[in-house]
Design an enzyme around this catalytic site. Structure first.
Site, PDB file in Angstrom:
ATOM      1  N   LYS A   1       3.093  24.073  -2.128  1.00  0.00           N
ATOM      2  CA  LYS A   1       4.536  24.125  -2.355  1.00  0.00           C
ATOM      3  C   LYS A   1       4.781  24.860  -3.665  1.00  0.00           C
ATOM      4  O   LYS A   1       4.254  24.479  -4.706  1.00  0.00           O
ATOM      5  CB  LYS A   1       5.128  22.720  -2.429  1.00  0.00           C
ATOM      6  CG  LYS A   1       6.611  22.712  -2.806  1.00  0.00           C
ATOM      7  CD  LYS A   1       7.131  21.303  -3.012  1.00  0.00           C
ATOM      8  CE  LYS A   1       8.553  21.329  -3.587  1.00  0.00           C
ATOM      9  NZ  LYS A   1       9.083  19.975  -3.838  1.00  0.00           N
TER      10      LYS A   1
ATOM     11  N   LEU B   1       9.556   2.586  -3.790  1.00  0.00           N
ATOM     12  CA  LEU B   1      10.824   2.203  -3.175  1.00  0.00           C
ATOM     13  C   LEU B   1      11.328   0.856  -3.661  1.00  0.00           C
ATOM     14  O   LEU B   1      12.524   0.589  -3.613  1.00  0.00           O
ATOM     15  CB  LEU B   1      10.678   2.181  -1.653  1.00  0.00           C
ATOM     16  CG  LEU B   1      10.317   3.517  -0.982  1.00  0.00           C
ATOM     17  CD1 LEU B   1      10.170   3.323   0.522  1.00  0.00           C
ATOM     18  CD2 LEU B   1      11.364   4.573  -1.278  1.00  0.00           C
TER      19      LEU B   1
ATOM     20  N   ILE C   1       6.279   4.037   5.672  1.00  0.00           N
ATOM     21  CA  ILE C   1       7.465   4.847   6.001  1.00  0.00           C
ATOM     22  C   ILE C   1       7.061   6.303   6.174  1.00  0.00           C
ATOM     23  O   ILE C   1       7.369   6.951   7.153  1.00  0.00           O
ATOM     24  CB  ILE C   1       8.556   4.680   4.928  1.00  0.00           C
ATOM     25  CG1 ILE C   1       9.147   3.268   5.032  1.00  0.00           C
ATOM     26  CG2 ILE C   1       9.653   5.725   5.096  1.00  0.00           C
ATOM     27  CD1 ILE C   1      10.245   2.983   4.046  1.00  0.00           C
TER      28      ILE C   1
ATOM     29  N   ILE D   1       7.763  10.780  -5.414  1.00  0.00           N
ATOM     30  CA  ILE D   1       6.346  10.637  -5.763  1.00  0.00           C
ATOM     31  C   ILE D   1       6.128  10.865  -7.255  1.00  0.00           C
ATOM     32  O   ILE D   1       5.295  10.200  -7.881  1.00  0.00           O
ATOM     33  CB  ILE D   1       5.476  11.569  -4.899  1.00  0.00           C
ATOM     34  CG1 ILE D   1       5.489  11.078  -3.437  1.00  0.00           C
ATOM     35  CG2 ILE D   1       4.036  11.613  -5.415  1.00  0.00           C
ATOM     36  CD1 ILE D   1       4.677  11.923  -2.473  1.00  0.00           C
TER      37      ILE D   1
ATOM     38  N   VAL E   1       7.756   9.423   5.203  1.00  0.00           N
ATOM     39  CA  VAL E   1       8.627  10.564   5.517  1.00  0.00           C
ATOM     40  C   VAL E   1       8.517  11.640   4.439  1.00  0.00           C
ATOM     41  O   VAL E   1       8.313  12.809   4.726  1.00  0.00           O
ATOM     42  CB  VAL E   1      10.092  10.110   5.664  1.00  0.00           C
ATOM     43  CG1 VAL E   1      11.008  11.315   5.785  1.00  0.00           C
ATOM     44  CG2 VAL E   1      10.235   9.221   6.895  1.00  0.00           C
TER      45      VAL E   1
ATOM     46  N   SER F   1      -0.255  -5.762   3.658  1.00  0.00           N
ATOM     47  CA  SER F   1      -0.086  -6.382   4.965  1.00  0.00           C
ATOM     48  C   SER F   1      -0.695  -5.506   6.046  1.00  0.00           C
ATOM     49  O   SER F   1      -0.472  -4.288   6.065  1.00  0.00           O
ATOM     50  CB  SER F   1       1.396  -6.600   5.277  1.00  0.00           C
ATOM     51  OG  SER F   1       1.570  -6.965   6.638  1.00  0.00           O
TER      52      SER F   1
ATOM     53  N   GLY G   1       0.828  -1.211   0.000  1.00  0.00           N
ATOM     54  CA  GLY G   1       0.000   0.000   0.000  1.00  0.00           C
ATOM     55  C   GLY G   1       0.854   1.250   0.000  1.00  0.00           C
ATOM     56  O   GLY G   1       1.729   1.413  -0.839  1.00  0.00           O
TER      57      GLY G   1
ATOM     58  N   VAL H   1       1.714 -11.803   2.708  1.00  0.00           N
ATOM     59  CA  VAL H   1       2.173 -12.745   1.688  1.00  0.00           C
ATOM     60  C   VAL H   1       3.225 -13.655   2.298  1.00  0.00           C
ATOM     61  O   VAL H   1       4.251 -13.187   2.809  1.00  0.00           O
ATOM     62  CB  VAL H   1       2.755 -11.999   0.468  1.00  0.00           C
ATOM     63  CG1 VAL H   1       3.275 -12.994  -0.554  1.00  0.00           C
ATOM     64  CG2 VAL H   1       1.716 -11.071  -0.142  1.00  0.00           C
TER      65      VAL H   1
ATOM     66  N   PRO I   1      12.135  27.679  -8.216  1.00  0.00           N
ATOM     67  CA  PRO I   1      10.681  27.815  -8.204  1.00  0.00           C
ATOM     68  C   PRO I   1      10.028  26.832  -9.170  1.00  0.00           C
ATOM     69  O   PRO I   1      10.703  26.169  -9.964  1.00  0.00           O
ATOM     70  CB  PRO I   1      10.481  29.255  -8.667  1.00  0.00           C
ATOM     71  CG  PRO I   1      11.621  29.487  -9.610  1.00  0.00           C
ATOM     72  CD  PRO I   1      12.782  28.705  -9.049  1.00  0.00           C
TER      73      PRO I   1
END
Length: 514
Positions: A82, A339, A49, A352, A51, A43, A13, A188, A102
């Site tokens: 942002k 990742l 994570i 991302i 972050v 799971s 996920g 799994v 920018p």
């Protein structure tokens, strides 16, 4: 017999898994429930994570495409705007050393390269301020739009800062409720292979066997499918990008009225750099560093010194970074996203956007049958490998332009053997002519276009030789563009609201839906 591809199974996920599920399900929405399914197996025992909180403007079009409400994004994900990144102390290390990267393109970009004209003027104005309003908007703490601007539309180009721990559940609810994604909470325990080497199914503890035609590995650093099962090697790049550790901390705001930066703040340290991201309820701060050049204890000391008194007792989370990527991203009927595909230090929020681009490519080129999958996989691998290489080049650019010699970390980053050949060639080229479209920025979806290189190069004091006789007939057009930028800057500064003020209005009243 032709083997149709109709059951997509995403394993894992988090942001990677749910963004991928949403992008694929939205693209093939008309088929779901008939001859196509998207299943996400996650799971119940693996924490996110969570972050990385910075994104690229591509996320706006991605979220709009899958049908997400921007208003609800702000309400549910502790989101903020942002408008780019401010890099402090990267060039000389002095307190007044900073520049902006920018998200707005330079004035008249596409028709005219303003770099030679800005260099020729040499009037003391930074490149960013001369060609773009956004640095001044960030200085003023302004938002990139108003409450009257519709969802996902912009006055000044923007992306988001958000709470990754809230973003994944937000996407999950949308994917399951609106897009027909099947969610299976299960561990799994075995991956079953077919005779030809494809993944046939997953054997799970809670849900039994789950079969699929195409499997997407979003299992994070574990890389259960692409790495552990299919054995695709990992290509390290620690010889180019040294940072291999991060210390992350969440800093609550003293009050809910403190000014909120609408840009990422990146402050160079002795052996790395500190990110500082403002969300409405807190700041996300972290120190990314090289364990070859400093100790964990010294890195934490630098982080706490940066935070001051308010960070003295806050818990710090340590994260290992293995800089690099898979040699192959799509092997047989398995493709790695997030990742599982790789990771680089979060210097320019590339994680991302790589998820978005990979998922978009999978969705748009979804193989009709297994017989054509390897052809599509080859194209996917070529495009994805190109993107990783270009991101590595761009991140290294921030280090090779430094004039800092105060520590081994900065000195070692200048060693010729640590600089990619392509970047070296481009730096030679750019010493004689400024970056432009023809400098190998020829892909439809470049992660970092020529404009990004311009902002970093000239923000860090790089100089390109300019022959005044080459400016020719563009001089008047350039003067007009530079004047137009000055006028636009003052108009936007006068007309845009404060960042926190707009977020409060969005949460209370909502934006106009598209």
């Amino acid at each position: 017999m032709v083997q149709p591809v109709k059951n997509i199974v995403i394993v894992g996920g988090g942001t990677a898994g749910w963004l991928t599920a949403g992008i694929i399900a939205a693209k093939h929405r008309a088929r779901i429930g008939a001859n196509f399914s998207v299943t996400l197996v996650e799971s119940p025992n693996t924490p996110i994570i969570g972050v990385g909180e910075g994104t690229w403007p591509t996320l706006r079009s991605t979220l709009a495409r899958i049908g997400v409400s921007e208003t609800e994004l702000f309400r549910q994900c502790d989101a903020a705007f942002k408008q780019g990144a401010r890099f402090s102390r990267w060039t000389t290390g002095a307190p007044d050393d900073f520049y902006y990267h920018p998200l707005m393109l330079p004035q008249s970009f596409g028709q005219l390269n303003l770099v030679p004209h800005w260099l020729a003027r040499d009037d003391g104005r930074s490149f960013c301020d001369a060609v773009c309003p956004q640095g001044r908007l960030c200085d003023d703490g302004l938002a990139p739009k108003t409450i009257a601007t519709a969802e996902f539309e912009a006055v000044a180009n923007y992306s988001y800062h958000l709470d990754a721990g809230k973003f994944a559940p937000f996407l999950q609810a949308h994917c399951c409720d609106k897009l027909g994604v099947r969610h299976v909470l299960a561990d799994v325990r075995r991956v079953n292979l077919a005779e030809n080497g494809d993944i046939r199914s997953l054997d799970t503890v809670q849900a039994g066997e789950i079969a699929g035609d195409l499997f997407v590995d979003c299992t994070g650093f574990k890389a259960l499918l692409i790495g552990e099962t299919l054995g695709v090697p990992f290509k390290e790049c620690g010889d180019v990008l040294f940072c291999d550790r991060a210390l992350a901390v969440q800093v609550p705001h003293a009050t809910d009225t403190v000014p909120l930066a609408s840009h990422t703040i990146s402050t160079a340290q002795s052996a790395g750099w500190i990110w500082d991201i403002g969300l409405p309820s807190r700041r996300g701060v972290g120190h990314v560093y090289s364990s070859r050049h400093t100790s964990d204890e010294a890195a934490e000391l630098e982080l706490r010194r940066y935070l001051g008194a308010e960070g003295a007792s806050l818990p710090v989370r340590k994260i290992a970074i293995r800089a690099g990527h898979r040699e192959t991203f799509w092997k047989r009927n398995c493709v790695a996203v997030g990742l599982a595909a790789g990771f680089l230090e979060p210097l320019e929020a590339s994680a991302i956007v790589l998820i978005e681009l990979s998922a978009k490519l999978i969705a748009e080129q979804m193989p009709v049958c297994r017989e054509v999958m390897d052809l599509i996989a080859n194209r996917f691998n070529a495009s994805t490998l190109y993107r990783w290489g270009r991101i590595i080049d761009f991140l290294k650019l921030h280090y090779v332009l430094t004039r800092r010699t105060d520590s081994a970390f900065w000195r070692d980053n200048l060693l010729p053997e640590t600089i990619p050949d392509r970047l070296n060639d481009l730096l030679l080229l750019w010493s004689h002519q400024s970056p432009w479209f023809h400098d190998e920025f020829d892909r439809v979806e470049e992660v970092f276009p020529a404009a990004s290189y311009q902002y970093v190069l000239y923000g860090m004091g790089f100089r390109t030789q300019v022959d005044p006789s080459m400016l020719g007939g563009d001089a008047k057009q350039a003067e007009r563009a530079l004047r137009e930028n000055a006028v636009q800057t003052e108009r936007l500064r006068a007309g845009l609201p404060r960042h926190r003020e707009l977020i409060r209005k969005i949460v209370d009243h909502g934006l106009q839906a598209v």
